[in-house]
Design an enzyme around this catalytic site. Structure first.
Site, PDB file in Angstrom:
ATOM      1  CB  SER A 141      -0.896   0.022   1.246  1.00 20.45           C
ATOM      2  OG  SER A 141      -1.500   1.282   1.437  1.00 20.45           O
ATOM      3  CE1 TYR A 154      -3.986  -1.873   4.748  1.00 17.91           C
ATOM      4  CE2 TYR A 154      -3.193   0.376   4.479  1.00 17.91           C
ATOM      5  CZ  TYR A 154      -3.652  -0.811   3.932  1.00 17.91           C
ATOM      6  OH  TYR A 154      -3.781  -0.930   2.572  1.00 17.91           O
TER       7      TYR A 154
END
Length: 251
Positions: A141, A154
């Protein structure tokens, strides 16, 4: 750039809509694509779309948080299909608050994004090396570049994936295996009330197509869209005090 021709693929990990759109995109290009799900009914909308488009999508019951059984299932699938050409490990997104830290959710996120990815890719790595062919893909990401408020677990999990894939590529450079790391940005949520404009949010189908092209072209990495990817890259060299001020506000 010439695209690779693959017969079989496995898209596995968390029940990610982006990963399933990628499975459809690959299936529509003639690949036999195994896509994982905890429950078969989760995939029905995608299987219906696959039937209408002629894509070959095959559901596989797989839970990467159950590491040993998942690895056994993956190896059995690899043998049954004559060798997986492409394996993509996806993950999941979830925000976490440092002020009220949700350990159970954080642990689940790490199991999905870190443990599940390593378990999956390390399972198929030996048979791929033995065959002398194969392509491993990890979905990271843009949040992996630096930590942002509200995304501690995350961002940390995706930073692990980035370094893991980089290390694999560095070590396997003189083998026929291909290693790709994908860095998607924010995905548009059509069901959420938008408090702020989303000028660079990705549509899932568009993001899946970009990912698919990057994979078939054998790219080492793909960060998208380029505008937020460039900004996050620049943030890596920002002075600490400036970065801290920017990172305080969740996006």
């Amino acid at each position: 750039m010439m695209e690779q021709e693959y017969r079989t693929a496995l898209i596995a990990g968390a029940p990610s809509q982006l990963a399933r759109e990628l499975a459809l995109w690959l299936g529509e290009r003639g690949m036999r694509v195994y896509v994982s799900a905890h429950e078969p009914e989760e995939l029905e909308p995608y299987l219906a779309r696959a039937r209408s488009s002629g894509a070959r999508l095959i559901p596989v019951e797989l839970d990467t948080t159950r590491v040993e059984s998942a690895r056994e299932r993956i190896l059995a699938l690899d043998e049954a299909c004559g060798g997986l050409d492409l394996v993509v490990a996806a993950g999941m997104y979830e925000e976490t608050s440092a002020r009220n830290f949700p350990w159970e959710r954080a642990h689940h996120l790490i199991q999905r994004n870190v443990t599940g990815t390593v378990a999956l890719l390390s399972a198929v790595l030996p048979p791929m090396l033995k065959r002398g062919r194969g392509h491993l893909v990890g979905i990271s990401s843009l949040a992996a570049y630096r930590g942002l408020a509200g995304r501690s677990v995350y961002s940390g999990s995706k930073a692990f994936i980035s370094n893991f894939m980089e290390s694999l590529r560095a070590e396997l450079w003189n083998t026929p295996l291909r290693i790709t790391c994908i860095y998607p940005g924010h995905l548009r949520n059509h069901h959420a009330v938008r408090a702020h404009p989303e000028p660079f949010a990705l549509e899932e189908k568009d993001a899946a197509a970009r990912m698919g092209r990057a994979i078939l072209q054998g790219k080492a990495r793909c960060a998208m869209p380029w505008q937020p990817a460039l900004f996050m890259r620049l943030m890596q060299v920002f002075p600490g005090a400036l970065f801290d001020r920017i990172a305080r506000h969740p996006r």
